[in-house]
Design an enzyme around this catalytic site. Structure first.
Site, PDB file in Angstrom:
ATOM      1  N   CYS A   1      36.152  45.932  36.811  1.00 58.31           N
ATOM      2  CA  CYS A   1      35.082  45.194  36.117  1.00 58.31           C
ATOM      3  C   CYS A   1      33.886  44.799  36.998  1.00 58.31           C
ATOM      4  O   CYS A   1      32.743  45.048  36.607  1.00 58.31           O
ATOM      5  CB  CYS A   1      35.626  43.954  35.424  1.00 58.31           C
ATOM      6  SG  CYS A   1      37.366  44.000  35.049  1.00 58.31           S
TER       7      CYS A   1
ATOM      8  N   ARG B   1      47.390  47.364  42.839  1.00 58.98           N
ATOM      9  CA  ARG B   1      47.919  46.022  42.609  1.00 58.98           C
ATOM     10  C   ARG B   1      49.257  45.903  43.305  1.00 58.98           C
ATOM     11  O   ARG B   1      50.063  46.821  43.269  1.00 58.98           O
ATOM     12  CB  ARG B   1      48.092  45.753  41.115  1.00 58.98           C
ATOM     13  CG  ARG B   1      46.764  45.775  40.401  1.00 58.98           C
ATOM     14  CD  ARG B   1      46.914  45.425  38.940  1.00 58.98           C
ATOM     15  NE  ARG B   1      45.635  45.608  38.275  1.00 58.98           N
ATOM     16  CZ  ARG B   1      45.464  45.510  36.966  1.00 58.98           C
ATOM     17  NH1 ARG B   1      46.503  45.233  36.195  1.00 58.98           N
ATOM     18  NH2 ARG B   1      44.276  45.690  36.434  1.00 58.98           N
TER      19      ARG B   1
ATOM     20  N   GLN C   1      43.141  53.365  35.581  1.00 58.14           N
ATOM     21  CA  GLN C   1      42.919  52.821  34.242  1.00 58.14           C
ATOM     22  C   GLN C   1      41.880  53.663  33.529  1.00 58.14           C
ATOM     23  O   GLN C   1      40.913  54.093  34.147  1.00 58.14           O
ATOM     24  CB  GLN C   1      42.369  51.404  34.331  1.00 58.14           C
ATOM     25  CG  GLN C   1      43.360  50.383  34.840  1.00 58.14           C
ATOM     26  CD  GLN C   1      42.725  49.013  34.865  1.00 58.14           C
ATOM     27  OE1 GLN C   1      41.669  48.825  35.464  1.00 58.14           O
ATOM     28  NE2 GLN C   1      43.357  48.059  34.218  1.00 58.14           N
TER      29      GLN C   1
ATOM     30  N   ASP D   1      39.336  52.889  31.843  1.00 61.93           N
ATOM     31  CA  ASP D   1      38.650  51.613  31.676  1.00 61.93           C
ATOM     32  C   ASP D   1      37.271  51.809  31.046  1.00 61.93           C
ATOM     33  O   ASP D   1      36.662  52.860  31.188  1.00 61.93           O
ATOM     34  CB  ASP D   1      38.459  51.015  33.070  1.00 61.93           C
ATOM     35  CG  ASP D   1      38.512  49.508  33.049  1.00 61.93           C
ATOM     36  OD1 ASP D   1      38.536  48.933  31.949  1.00 61.93           O
ATOM     37  OD2 ASP D   1      38.516  48.909  34.139  1.00 61.93           O
TER      38      ASP D   1
ATOM     39  N   HIS E   1      33.669  49.156  29.923  1.00 53.73           N
ATOM     40  CA  HIS E   1      33.073  47.840  29.679  1.00 53.73           C
ATOM     41  C   HIS E   1      31.878  48.015  28.765  1.00 53.73           C
ATOM     42  O   HIS E   1      31.084  48.927  28.957  1.00 53.73           O
ATOM     43  CB  HIS E   1      32.677  47.187  30.998  1.00 53.73           C
ATOM     44  CG  HIS E   1      33.870  46.886  31.840  1.00 53.73           C
ATOM     45  ND1 HIS E   1      34.281  47.707  32.852  1.00 53.73           N
ATOM     46  CD2 HIS E   1      34.797  45.899  31.754  1.00 53.73           C
ATOM     47  CE1 HIS E   1      35.393  47.213  33.375  1.00 53.73           C
ATOM     48  NE2 HIS E   1      35.729  46.127  32.736  1.00 53.73           N
TER      49      HIS E   1
ATOM     50  N   LYS F   1      41.596  38.761  22.238  1.00 54.47           N
ATOM     51  CA  LYS F   1      41.807  40.194  22.459  1.00 54.47           C
ATOM     52  C   LYS F   1      42.606  40.821  21.330  1.00 54.47           C
ATOM     53  O   LYS F   1      43.261  40.127  20.553  1.00 54.47           O
ATOM     54  CB  LYS F   1      42.528  40.427  23.774  1.00 54.47           C
ATOM     55  CG  LYS F   1      43.894  39.761  23.826  1.00 54.47           C
ATOM     56  CD  LYS F   1      44.666  40.174  25.072  1.00 54.47           C
ATOM     57  CE  LYS F   1      46.037  39.512  25.077  1.00 54.47           C
ATOM     58  NZ  LYS F   1      46.948  40.063  26.042  1.00 54.47           N
TER      59      LYS F   1
ATOM     60  N   HIS G   1      36.077  44.272  27.707  1.00 53.29           N
ATOM     61  CA  HIS G   1      36.873  45.169  28.551  1.00 53.29           C
ATOM     62  C   HIS G   1      37.793  45.921  27.609  1.00 53.29           C
ATOM     63  O   HIS G   1      38.350  45.320  26.699  1.00 53.29           O
ATOM     64  CB  HIS G   1      37.821  44.431  29.493  1.00 53.29           C
ATOM     65  CG  HIS G   1      37.224  43.355  30.314  1.00 53.29           C
ATOM     66  ND1 HIS G   1      36.985  43.519  31.647  1.00 53.29           N
ATOM     67  CD2 HIS G   1      36.856  42.092  30.007  1.00 53.29           C
ATOM     68  CE1 HIS G   1      36.499  42.379  32.125  1.00 53.29           C
ATOM     69  NE2 HIS G   1      36.410  41.505  31.162  1.00 53.29           N
TER      70      HIS G   1
HETATM   71 ZN   LIG Z   1      37.386  44.969  32.940  1.00 56.08          ZN
END
Ligand SMILES: [Zn+2]
Ligand SMILES: [Zn+2]
Length: 643
Positions: free
Chosen positions: A335, A364, A382, A384, A386, A466, A512
């Site tokens: 992010c 992680r 990910q 991912d 945004h 979410k 996200h």
């Molecule tokens: Zn994010």
């Protein structure tokens, strides 16, 4: 005179303090017999728990999720009692409930054998049959430490010593056996009717490899024998599909001890599948109006201070590394990088919504004991994205994300989805007004799409509400892959702005979202879902051409060339082996199409086509085969030759 309010709103008044069991009996003998525990307010308690003032009470039976949890938890105690009755030298440590069951860690001089497990399980059955009452007792902390030390239970004594000294300690006894526990438990051992011990494994005390190795016994427990049996069948099926074994058999990926746990190595065949997934993902995103980004894997730690990750996400992050007196941090999330690109220019309302996606690899830190194949790893990618938008664009953006999510999951064969909308937790950033508006926008989006969903009140992240989407795999297991999260926190922390129509600077809303979750975990799920029998559009090898004798070599090589030139993933097997052996081997490799060529096929320019399911599709010209396969790939397996 306590007034007890039941979940249906009805009330019962009692002359004096009453136990949960008394209330159940007052309602009816059926409920009295079924009661496993109670929920007073938000607290789960034993049926022996006494209520002395007005309270909300739910009687918990094995039909409630909490009831099943109490059964599993109580069965873990039953296991510990059985182990100590057979092996008095074994010390108890902890025994939590996990998905579908429980485990219990024992300190013992040697690993337990399968024969031990059988004996322990038989002992459990015996103790359950005695129907021993399970009784709670409270002790001052220091007394409890001495009590367990006196029993030779040093691990328990250590656990209790770590509890604040003014907290009273609750102990539970069944027969002549006692354990430390918060509870609650079923009223007596006879309530445990359907359980099975499944396996043993080593586990370090407190999950730390510097500590001594304990013996962990896993088990499962259910309300009745029928549910237990269904679970064991499912377990067997899951083991047959284990992605770690199939991944090895098909040479798809590995995890290398030499490199460290939880880091995935994609072998050529696994990498082919990943490339297909990624290409599909990129095309779908570009079509849905996203731009694709690439950003670094590390950044100055100060960036993670700004984002707040060093504060609220500390345990998930690797230690920083120092370079030229500055601390760098491996990224646990993507992010902040997308935010930096956003901030690189002053944005106008005309630029919004901005949709940026990245296949972003993150790192992680997970405890080594928690790692599991591709499902729980330390480095993963990910899918991912945004989205930066204005408040009034939320609903439309969420609808578009839902469309993309559903079409992508469907393409991989996941048709059954379950959706949850999570709302404001107790600890949250952002005004109640913005939470209400945003939650309403999410709800509106779900409803506009006609999707069924459940509410998870208070289950949102601290930074926003979410939507989570779970898929159901071929054997009925649910996996959470997709998540769509609104964020009121990072735009604030990074002071994100756009110039609105009114000429004033406003804060954008940040969304996200990940659809597949992580590529690694999704791949693990796909392997198990398909049992390694990937549809042709994903299969690393779509067809193998195999010869019966050497005299077809030239023809086979010509065909493989033709098919490869059309972009198919095809291999040729010219080995001097019996055709039956070749077919068996490539079937075990789950190759969708097995193309046999003998003299007849070479003369007629055809292929004898078989499927990995053993179906004989007969003789086909090379062009016809190519055309059918192409149709199957374009439809992503909906249009399969076999059907
Ligand atoms: Zn994010
Ligand atoms: Zn307990």
């Amino acid at each position: 005179m306590p007034v007890i309010t039941l979940p249906d709103g009805s009330q019962r008044e009692f002359d004096g303090p009453v136990s949960v069991a008394d209330v159940a009996a007052d309602i009816g003998p059926g409920l009295a017999a079924a009661a496993l525990a109670g929920r007073v307010g938000n607290e789960l308690v034993d049926t022996a728990h006494v209520i002395d003032s007005d309270a909300d009470l739910a009687i918990i039976t094995n039909r409630d999720a909490e009831g099943l949890e109490v059964i599993r938890h109580s069965t873990a105690h039953l296991l510990a009692q059985a182990v100590q009755s057979l092996f008095p030298a074994a010390q108890v440590t902890i025994g939590p409930v996990i998905d579908d069951g429980f485990y219990y860690d024992f300190a013992f001089e040697r690993p337990f054998t399968p024969e031990d497990l059988e004996a322990i399980e038989a002992k459990m059955v015996e103790i359950a049959a005695q129907d021993l009452p399970i009784e709670r007792k409270v002790m001052p902390r220091d007394e409890a430490v001495d009590f367990f030390k006196g029993l030779g239970e040093h691990y328990k004594a250590e656990i209790i010593a770590g509890i604040p000294s003014d907290d009273p300690i609750s102990l539970y006894g069944q027969g002549d056996w006692v354990d430390l526990c918060r509870g609650p438990h079923v009223p007596s051992t006879g309530r445990l009717k359907a359980f099975k011990l499944t396996k043993v494994a080593g586990a370090y005390w407190r999950g730390d490899s510097n500590n001594e190795m304990l013996q962990r016994i896993y088990g499962t427990a259910w309300p009745d024998k029928k549910a237990l049996k269904a679970y064991l069948v499912r377990l067997e099926e899951a083991e047959r599909r284990d992605h770690r074994r199939i991944g090895k058999d098909l040479d798809l990926f590995s995890l290398q001890e030499e490199a460290g746990g939880g880091l995935v190595f994609w072998h050529p065949k696994g990498a082919r599948i990943r490339r297909v997934i990624e290409d599909f993902w990129r095309e779908s995103h570009v079509r849905a109006g996203y731009e694709l980004l690439y950003t670094p894997h590390i950044a100055l730690q100060s960036l993670w201070d700004t984002s707040g990750h060093t504060d609220f996400y500390r345990e998930g992050m690797y230690q920083p590394m120092e370079e030229e007196n500055q601390l760098y941090q491996l990224r646990p999330m993507n992010c902040p990088f997308h935010i930096l690109i956003y901030k690189n220019t002053l944005r106008s309302h005309r630029d919004l919504p901005i949709r940026w996606a990245e296949l972003g690899t993150v790192y992680r830190h997970e405890m080594s004991g928690a790692l599991h194949g591709l499902m729980r790893v330390r480095g993963f990618t990910q899918d991912d994205a945004h989205i930066f938008c204005q408040e009034e664009q939320i609903s439309a953006e969420i609808q578009a994300i839902l469309d993309l999510t559903i079409s992508m999951l469907n393409a991989f064969g996941f048709e059954e989805l379950s959706i949850a909308l999570s709302t404001r937790p107790v600890k949250a950033v952002g005004s109640e007004e913005i939470w209400d508006k945003a939650t309403a926008a999410l709800r509106e989006a779900l409803e506009a799409k006609g999707l069924d969903y459940v509410m998870d009140e208070g289950g949102g992240a601290f930074y926003g509400p979410k939507i989570d989407v779970k898929i159901r795999d071929a054997i009925g297991r649910e996996w959470q892959c997709s998540t769509i999260q609104l964020d009121f926190n990072l735009p604030e922390r990074f002071d994100l702005e756009y110039v609105a129509e009114d000429g004033q600077r406003h804060r954008p809303i940040m969304i996200h979202r990940a659809l597949l979750g992580s590529i690694e975990r999704f791949f693990g799920i796909l392997i198990e879902h398909f049992e390694g029998k990937f549809p042709a559009w994903l299969a690393p090898v779509q067809a193998v051409i195999m010869t019966i004798t050497d005299s077809q070599n030239e023809y086979a090589l010509k065909v493989v060339e033709i098919l490869k030139n059309q972009g198919f993933r095809v291999e040729v097997d010219l080995r001097n082996e019996k055709i039956g052996f070749k077919i068996r081997q490539h079937t075990l490799q789950r190759v969708p199409y097995l193309l046999v060529v003998g003299d007849r096929e070479a003369d007629a320019n055809t292929l004898a086509v078989r499927t990995r399911a053993g179906k004989d599709l007969g003789s086909m010209s090379v062009d016809d085969f190519a055309e059918s396969l192409q149709a199957e790939l374009v439809s992503r397996g909906l249009n399969v030759m076999e059907d």
